[in-house]
Design an enzyme around this catalytic site. Structure first.
Site, PDB file in Angstrom:
ATOM      1  N   ASP A   1       0.863  -1.185   0.000  1.00 48.64           N
ATOM      2  CA  ASP A   1       0.000   0.000   0.000  1.00 48.64           C
ATOM      3  C   ASP A   1       0.898   1.232   0.000  1.00 48.64           C
ATOM      4  O   ASP A   1       2.010   1.194   0.539  1.00 48.64           O
ATOM      5  CB  ASP A   1      -0.890   0.006   1.257  1.00 48.64           C
ATOM      6  CG  ASP A   1      -2.053  -0.981   1.118  1.00 48.64           C
ATOM      7  OD1 ASP A   1      -2.183  -1.610   0.055  1.00 48.64           O
ATOM      8  OD2 ASP A   1      -2.836  -1.108   2.087  1.00 48.64           O
TER       9      ASP A   1
ATOM     10  N   ASP B   1       0.572   3.948   1.587  1.00 49.22           N
ATOM     11  CA  ASP B   1       0.608   4.726   2.826  1.00 49.22           C
ATOM     12  C   ASP B   1       1.277   3.990   3.980  1.00 49.22           C
ATOM     13  O   ASP B   1       1.129   4.384   5.141  1.00 49.22           O
ATOM     14  CB  ASP B   1      -0.823   5.150   3.212  1.00 49.22           C
ATOM     15  CG  ASP B   1      -1.789   3.981   3.268  1.00 49.22           C
ATOM     16  OD1 ASP B   1      -1.332   2.823   3.202  1.00 49.22           O
ATOM     17  OD2 ASP B   1      -3.011   4.216   3.367  1.00 49.22           O
TER      18      ASP B   1
ATOM     19  N   TRP C   1     -13.685  -1.385  -0.999  1.00 51.90           N
ATOM     20  CA  TRP C   1     -12.815  -1.704   0.135  1.00 51.90           C
ATOM     21  C   TRP C   1     -13.139  -3.056   0.779  1.00 51.90           C
ATOM     22  O   TRP C   1     -14.294  -3.403   0.979  1.00 51.90           O
ATOM     23  CB  TRP C   1     -12.938  -0.595   1.191  1.00 51.90           C
ATOM     24  CG  TRP C   1     -12.064  -0.865   2.381  1.00 51.90           C
ATOM     25  CD1 TRP C   1     -10.754  -0.518   2.528  1.00 51.90           C
ATOM     26  CD2 TRP C   1     -12.430  -1.580   3.554  1.00 51.90           C
ATOM     27  NE1 TRP C   1     -10.274  -0.971   3.728  1.00 51.90           N
ATOM     28  CE2 TRP C   1     -11.289  -1.640   4.390  1.00 51.90           C
ATOM     29  CE3 TRP C   1     -13.614  -2.199   3.986  1.00 51.90           C
ATOM     30  CZ2 TRP C   1     -11.283  -2.271   5.620  1.00 51.90           C
ATOM     31  CZ3 TRP C   1     -13.602  -2.836   5.227  1.00 51.90           C
ATOM     32  CH2 TRP C   1     -12.442  -2.859   6.030  1.00 51.90           C
TER      33      TRP C   1
ATOM     34  N   GLU D   1     -10.293  -8.466  -0.107  1.00 56.49           N
ATOM     35  CA  GLU D   1      -9.383  -9.028  -1.134  1.00 56.49           C
ATOM     36  C   GLU D   1      -8.133  -9.630  -0.494  1.00 56.49           C
ATOM     37  O   GLU D   1      -7.633 -10.662  -0.939  1.00 56.49           O
ATOM     38  CB  GLU D   1      -9.028  -7.970  -2.187  1.00 56.49           C
ATOM     39  CG  GLU D   1      -7.921  -7.004  -1.879  1.00 56.49           C
ATOM     40  CD  GLU D   1      -8.206  -6.058  -0.725  1.00 56.49           C
ATOM     41  OE1 GLU D   1      -9.379  -5.895  -0.363  1.00 56.49           O
ATOM     42  OE2 GLU D   1      -7.246  -5.483  -0.188  1.00 56.49           O
ATOM     43  N   ASP D   2      -7.643  -9.001   0.603  1.00 55.93           N
ATOM     44  CA  ASP D   2      -6.457  -9.556   1.284  1.00 55.93           C
ATOM     45  C   ASP D   2      -6.799 -10.866   1.993  1.00 55.93           C
ATOM     46  O   ASP D   2      -5.979 -11.790   2.047  1.00 55.93           O
ATOM     47  CB  ASP D   2      -5.837  -8.534   2.253  1.00 55.93           C
ATOM     48  CG  ASP D   2      -6.876  -7.846   3.137  1.00 55.93           C
ATOM     49  OD1 ASP D   2      -8.090  -8.075   2.950  1.00 55.93           O
ATOM     50  OD2 ASP D   2      -6.468  -7.063   4.019  1.00 55.93           O
TER      51      ASP D   2
ATOM     52  N   MET E   1       1.333   4.077   9.342  1.00 50.90           N
ATOM     53  CA  MET E   1       0.436   4.372   8.227  1.00 50.90           C
ATOM     54  C   MET E   1       0.198   5.879   8.170  1.00 50.90           C
ATOM     55  O   MET E   1       0.008   6.505   9.226  1.00 50.90           O
ATOM     56  CB  MET E   1      -0.896   3.644   8.403  1.00 50.90           C
ATOM     57  CG  MET E   1      -1.706   3.615   7.121  1.00 50.90           C
ATOM     58  SD  MET E   1      -3.421   3.116   7.377  1.00 50.90           S
ATOM     59  CE  MET E   1      -4.162   4.690   7.733  1.00 50.90           C
TER      60      MET E   1
ATOM     61  N   HIS F   1      -5.344   9.223   6.836  1.00 50.98           N
ATOM     62  CA  HIS F   1      -6.098   9.842   5.726  1.00 50.98           C
ATOM     63  C   HIS F   1      -7.578   9.520   5.859  1.00 50.98           C
ATOM     64  O   HIS F   1      -7.964   8.604   6.610  1.00 50.98           O
ATOM     65  CB  HIS F   1      -5.569   9.333   4.377  1.00 50.98           C
ATOM     66  CG  HIS F   1      -5.748   7.843   4.219  1.00 50.98           C
ATOM     67  ND1 HIS F   1      -6.847   7.283   3.648  1.00 50.98           N
ATOM     68  CD2 HIS F   1      -4.948   6.813   4.587  1.00 50.98           C
ATOM     69  CE1 HIS F   1      -6.727   5.962   3.657  1.00 50.98           C
ATOM     70  NE2 HIS F   1      -5.579   5.660   4.235  1.00 50.98           N
TER      71      HIS F   1
ATOM     72  N   ARG G   1     -11.283   8.308   4.267  1.00 53.87           N
ATOM     73  CA  ARG G   1     -11.681   7.253   3.325  1.00 53.87           C
ATOM     74  C   ARG G   1     -11.729   7.831   1.910  1.00 53.87           C
ATOM     75  O   ARG G   1     -12.186   8.959   1.700  1.00 53.87           O
ATOM     76  CB  ARG G   1     -13.060   6.704   3.720  1.00 53.87           C
ATOM     77  CG  ARG G   1     -13.459   5.473   2.947  1.00 53.87           C
ATOM     78  CD  ARG G   1     -14.738   4.873   3.485  1.00 53.87           C
ATOM     79  NE  ARG G   1     -14.547   4.123   4.734  1.00 53.87           N
ATOM     80  CZ  ARG G   1     -14.003   2.897   4.788  1.00 53.87           C
ATOM     81  NH1 ARG G   1     -13.583   2.296   3.704  1.00 53.87           N
ATOM     82  NH2 ARG G   1     -13.871   2.286   5.946  1.00 53.87           N
TER      83      ARG G   1
END
Ligand code: UDH
Ligand code: NGS
Length: 365
Positions: free
Chosen positions: A216, A218, A278, A281-282, A308, A311, A313
């Site tokens: 990712d 971030d 969102w 998937e992981d 991280m 931020h 959404r």
């Protein structure tokens, strides 16, 4: 007149004696000068020999130092030829393999996001990074060729922090790596896992990578001993995130940053292409690995610490309502949904100084 003749004879005798004496003196002086000149020549030769002997060690020493040369007028043609000549033996020179653990690592790192960073400064700070965000160590052969794949859309500020922190870390880790930012074009719902599949396929067109790190944009490691490479089992790297209180949110968690070899990746048919929005998937990727009997390798909680960038959404990445149903059926769907069913259209591929950006149309749900 007998008295006169005797007087004449005496005078002649004295004159002759004087002449003989003078001759003798002359010869003596000549001989002395000749002998002295011989002495001087002998001494000179001896001196020369002893001087040469005493400078011999100096000559040896001088081989360790660059010889002093007079500055020459540059000849551009000769300079190019010289470069080519010196480049050839270097290319032939086979580097030794880098050590298993890089001696350049420093351990814990200070990571903060309050001071903005600029691409110009990051480029200056990382002069060895080549166009496209490529690097390999100069003095040893890297143990792995690693493609770092970042799913991306409208996170430019995060990307700058990522490049600022990661390039120095990855170089210290002595990896032969390239950074691939896979940008989802358009405003359709975001699809993280599909972008990762695209990254795998596109990076392989560039170089024969054997290892893939999926990160990712971030997430920043807080310790450079968390090596961004592959292991005998698929690896989860972001195991100790600040937002989860530096621990795993749950044991099967495989989100954030992970790595797998090409063999691991192909064994699970890559990642799912149909998780739009969102979440989940992981977990699907975790299910794929588990169904193929693989286990997850992880660094210790200490080495695996990461931060991280906070931020809000993102728009068009709302929680996917279908995710629970999908992860319940990974085993049945994974063989037909994955790298073998991947379709996309490359809109642009650009090599920037610090990364390669591939913009793609991945379609919509
Ligand atoms: N990503 C983008 N752009 C987007 C969405 C996601 O670049 O619009 C990429 C980015 O690399 C990101 C990754 O996909 O780090 C994962 O995105 P995510 O939204 O699944 O995960 P993240 O942890 O945010 O970034 C989770 C929701 C945060 C809600 C915060 C409420 N305070
Ligand atoms: C789980 C999600 C994962 C996600 C993880 C952490 O609930 O995709 O939370 O999310 N799984 C499902 O929703 C099925 S995070 O807090 O980072 O936004 O990665």
């Amino acid at each position: 007149m007998p008295g006169d003749s005797t007087g004449n004879f005496n005078l002649l005798h004295r004159t002759c004696k004087l002449v003989v004496l003078l001759c003798f003196l002359h010869i003596s002086v000549t001989v002395v000068f000749y002998v002295r000149s011989l002495d001087i020549r002998f001494a000179f030769v001896q001196n020369q020999q002893s001087h040469n002997t005493s400078t011999q060690p100096n000559r040896d020493r001088s081989t360790a130092l660059p010889p002093r040369t007079e500055p020459k007028q540059a000849d551009p043609k000769k300079e190019v030829a010289g470069l080519q000549e010196s480049a050839a033996p270097q290319a032939e020179k086979k580097l030794e393999k880098c050590p298993e653990t890089s001696p350049l690592l420093v351990g814990p790192l200070r990571v903060e996001f309050n001071i903005p960073v600029s691409l110009e400064q990051i480029k200056k700070d990382n002069p060895s990074v080549r166009p496209g965000g490529r690097f390999r160590p100069a003095d040893c052969e890297a143990l792995q060729k690693v493609a770092i794949i970042i799913p991306f859309r409208k996170r430019d500020e995060h990307l700058k922090f990522w490049l600022h922190y990661l390039h120095p870390v990855l170089q210290r880790q002595q990896l032969d790596y390239g950074v691939y930012v896979i940008n989802q074009e358009g405003d359709a719902t975001f699809n993280r896992a599909k972008l990762l599949n695209v990254g795998y396929a596109e990076a392989l067109k560039d170089y024969d990578y054997g290892c893939f790190v999926f990160s990712d944009v971030d997430l920043i490691p807080m310790d450079d001993r968390n090596t961004y490479r592959c292991f005998s089992q698929p690896r989860h790297l972001s195991v100790s995130m600040d937002k989860f209180g530096f621990r795993l949110p749950y044991n099967q968690y495989f989100g954030g940053v992970s790595s797998m070899s090409q063999e691991h990746f192909l064994k699970i048919n890559g990642f799912p292409n149909n998780y739009w929005g969102w979440g989940g998937e992981d977990d699907d990727i975790y299910n794929r690995l588990a169904s193929k009997g693989m286990s997850i390798s992880r660094p210790s909680g200490d080495v695996g610490k990461c931060r991280m960038i906070r931020h809000d959404r993102d728009k068009k990445n709302e929680p996917n309502p279908q995710r629970f149903d999908r992860i319940a059926h990974t085993r049945e769907t994974m063989h037909k949904d994955g790298i073998n069913s991947l379709t996309y259209r490359v809109v642009s591929a650009e090599k920037f100084d610090l990364f390669t950006k591939i913009s793609v149309d991945v379609g919509k749900p």
